[in-house]
Write a protein that holds these residues in place. Structure first.
Motif, PDB file in Angstrom:
ATOM      1  N   ALA A 176       0.821  -1.060  -0.367  1.00  0.00           N
ATOM      2  CA  ALA A 176      -0.191   0.567   0.034  1.00  0.00           C
ATOM      3  C   ALA A 176       0.399   1.373   0.190  1.00  0.00           C
ATOM      4  CB  ALA A 176      -0.756   0.027   1.546  1.00  0.00           C
ATOM      5  N   ILE A 177       2.096   1.256  -0.424  1.00  0.00           N
ATOM      6  CA  ILE A 177       3.164   2.400  -0.383  1.00  0.00           C
ATOM      7  C   ILE A 177       3.630   2.692  -0.722  1.00  0.00           C
ATOM      8  CG2 ILE A 177       4.035   1.647   2.374  1.00  0.00           C
ATOM      9  CD1 ILE A 177       4.891   4.442   2.691  1.00  0.00           C
ATOM     10  N   ASP A 197      -2.690   9.615  -5.691  1.00  0.00           N
ATOM     11  CA  ASP A 197      -2.924   7.596  -5.856  1.00  0.00           C
ATOM     12  C   ASP A 197      -4.771   7.426  -5.025  1.00  0.00           C
ATOM     13  OD1 ASP A 197      -3.243   5.337  -4.236  1.00  0.00           O
ATOM     14  OD2 ASP A 197      -0.423   5.802  -4.867  1.00  0.00           O
ATOM     15  N   SER A 213      -7.033   4.339  -4.308  1.00  0.00           N
ATOM     16  CA  SER A 213      -7.168   2.537  -3.742  1.00  0.00           C
ATOM     17  C   SER A 213      -8.728   2.391  -3.910  1.00  0.00           C
ATOM     18  CB  SER A 213      -7.032   2.789  -2.311  1.00  0.00           C
ATOM     19  OG  SER A 213      -5.483   2.606  -2.107  1.00  0.00           O
ATOM     20  N   ASP A 236      -0.429   7.858  -1.399  1.00  0.00           N
ATOM     21  CA  ASP A 236      -0.445   6.057  -1.377  1.00  0.00           C
ATOM     22  C   ASP A 236      -0.686   5.771  -0.206  1.00  0.00           C
ATOM     23  OD1 ASP A 236      -0.227   3.464  -1.905  1.00  0.00           O
ATOM     24  OD2 ASP A 236       1.961   3.498  -2.805  1.00  0.00           O
ATOM     25  N   ALA A 237       0.277   5.375   0.607  1.00  0.00           N
ATOM     26  CA  ALA A 237       0.050   5.551   2.295  1.00  0.00           C
ATOM     27  C   ALA A 237      -1.559   6.162   2.689  1.00  0.00           C
ATOM     28  CB  ALA A 237       0.415   5.973   3.248  1.00  0.00           C
ATOM     29  N   THR A 271      -4.833   4.436   1.121  1.00  0.00           N
ATOM     30  CA  THR A 271      -5.385   3.195   1.609  1.00  0.00           C
ATOM     31  C   THR A 271      -5.713   3.669   3.034  1.00  0.00           C
ATOM     32  OG1 THR A 271      -3.115   2.490   0.278  1.00  0.00           O
ATOM     33  CG2 THR A 271      -4.690   1.012   1.983  1.00  0.00           C
TER      34      THR A 271
END
Ligand code: AMP
Ligand code: MG
Length: 301
Positions: free
Chosen positions: A139-140, A206, A208, A251-252, A255
Motif C-alpha cells: 500500500a506504500i 494516488d 485505492s 499512496d499510504a 489506502t
C-alpha cells in the motif's frame, strides 16, 4: 509490485531524456526486487522469516519507507497497517484469492500489529516482535518508488515529466507548454468512465479502489483492502483518491482513507499538511476533503 510503471519525460535533449527515463525505471525495478514478498531472498522476506527473532539489517530505503508507513499507521489509528501480511496471505491475494474461514481470519488478524514493528533508525534494523507477523508494503511501495524516480529525473535535469506506477502518479513540473498535468480519476463501477480530473503541477495523486483486485462469492465482492480491526475487506468506500506533495504519503493515505471511510477519513487527513482527497462512499456518492483541485466529469459520461 505486480503492476505497470510508466515514465514520460519531456525536454529538448533526447539523449538526456532517454538516460533519465532508463535510470528512473531501473530504480523502480530495484525497489520492486527489494520488497517483493514472493521472492524468498527479498529484504521483506528476510524480515518476515525472522519475525519473533533477531533484528534484521535493512537498506536505507526500507528504513525510510517504514518510517512513513508507521507514521501513517499511527495517524490513522491502525486503519493503515504495514503488517497486514498475514491477512493478505490468508485471503490468497497474490496467488489464488479465496474466502478463508472465520477462524483463519481471526488468527491472521491477531498478527496484524504495527506497534510491534521495532524500527531502529541508527542501527538500520527492523524486527517484528512476534513469530508469524509479516510486513506487506503493497500500500506504500509504489508511491515510494515513484518519489525515488522523480528524484532521479530531477538529478538528470528533467523539468517536465509524468511518472505512473499502478494507482500512484507524480507530476513533475508542468506539461510542456506550462499547463498543469491532468490526472483522470477512474469511475469505480464503470470501467470506461471517469469521475473527473485533478489538475496537477508538481505533486502526487494516488487512488485505492475496491475494483482493482477482487473476487466474488455468493454475490459478495471481496477485495484486497482490509480493515485490520475486522480482518475483512473494508466496506465504507468504493474508492479513495488522495493528493499530497509526496507520492509515498499519497499512496499510504489513499489506502488509509479507503479503510477509514467517508466519516473517519476527513479528520485524519485534516491533520496532515498538504493532503486533500476525493472519497467515493459505498453508494457511489462523492465527497471532497481539504483543498482539492477537482473538475467533476459531466454527468452521464
Ligand atoms: P493500495 O493499492 O495502495 O491501496 O494497496 C493495496 C495493497 O495494500 C493490498 O494489496 C495489500 O497488499 C495491502 N493492504 C491491504 N490492506 C491494507 C491496510 N489496511 N493497510 C496497509 N496495507 C494494506
Ligand atoms: Mg496505497
Amino acid at each position: 509490485m505486480d503492476t505497470v510503471a510508466q515514465v514520460e519525460v519531456y525536454g529538448k535533449d533526447r539523449e538526456q531524456a532517454r538516460r533519465a527515463t532508463r535510470a528512473a525505471l531501473d530504480e523502480i525495478a530495484r525497489l520492486d526486487g527489494l520488497w517483493n514478498p514472493y521472492d524468498p531472498e527479498s529484504e521483506i522476506s528476510l524480515v518476515n522469516r525472522r519475525a519473533g527473532g533477531e533484528p534484521v539489517p535493512v537498506s536505507r530505503d526500507t528504513v525510510a519507507v517504514l518510517q512513513v508507513a508507521l507514521e501513517v499507521a499511527r495517524q490513522s489509528g491502525g486503519a493503515f497497517d504495514p503488517t497486514v501480511g498475514p491477512l493478505v496471505r490468508a485471503w490468497g491475494f497474490g496467488e489464488k484469492p479465496r474466502l478463508p474461514s472465520p477462524e483463519e481470519i481471526q488468527r491472521a488478524r491477531a498478527l496484524v500489529s504495527y506497534q510491534e514493528v521495532i524500527l531502529d533508525n541508527t542501527r538500520q534494523t527492523v524486527r517484528l516482535a512476534r513469530a508469524g507477523m509479516a510486513l506487506d508494503l503493497g500500500a506504500i511501495a509504489k508511491g515510494y518508488a515513484v518519489d525515488r524516480a522523480r528524484e532521479i529525473l530531477r538529478q538528470h535535469g528533467i523539468r517536465s515529466a509524468l511518472i505512473v506506477a499502478g494507482g500512484s502518479v507524480y507530476a513533475l513540473g508542468s506539461r510542456p507548454g506550462g499547463k498543469p498535468w491532468r490526472v483522470a480519476v477512474q469511475h469505480p463501477r464503470q470501467e470506461q468512465a471517469i469521475l473527473g480530473v485533478i489538475p496537477l503541477t508538481e505533486g502526487a495523486v494516488d487512488t485505492s479502489g475496491d475494483y482493482q483486485r477482487y473476487f466474488e462469492e455468493a454475490g459478495i465482492r471481496y477485495h484486497h483492502l482490509f480493515d485490520p480491526r475486522t480482518g475483512y475487506p473494508a466496506r465504507l468506500c468504493q474508492s479513495a483518491t488522495v493528493t499530497h506533495p509526496l507520492a509515498t504519503w499519497a499512496d499510504a493515505l489513499a489506502t488509509a482513507a479507503f479503510v477509514l471511510g467517508p466519516q473517519a477519513a476527513p479528520p485524519v487527513l485534516a491533520g496532515i499538511p498538504g493532503a486533500a482527497a476525493l472519497l467515493v462512499d459505498e453508494r457511489g456518492q462523492l465527497r471532497t476533503v481539504g483543498n482539492l483541485a477537482w473538475e467533476a466529469a459531466p454527468r452521464g459520461r
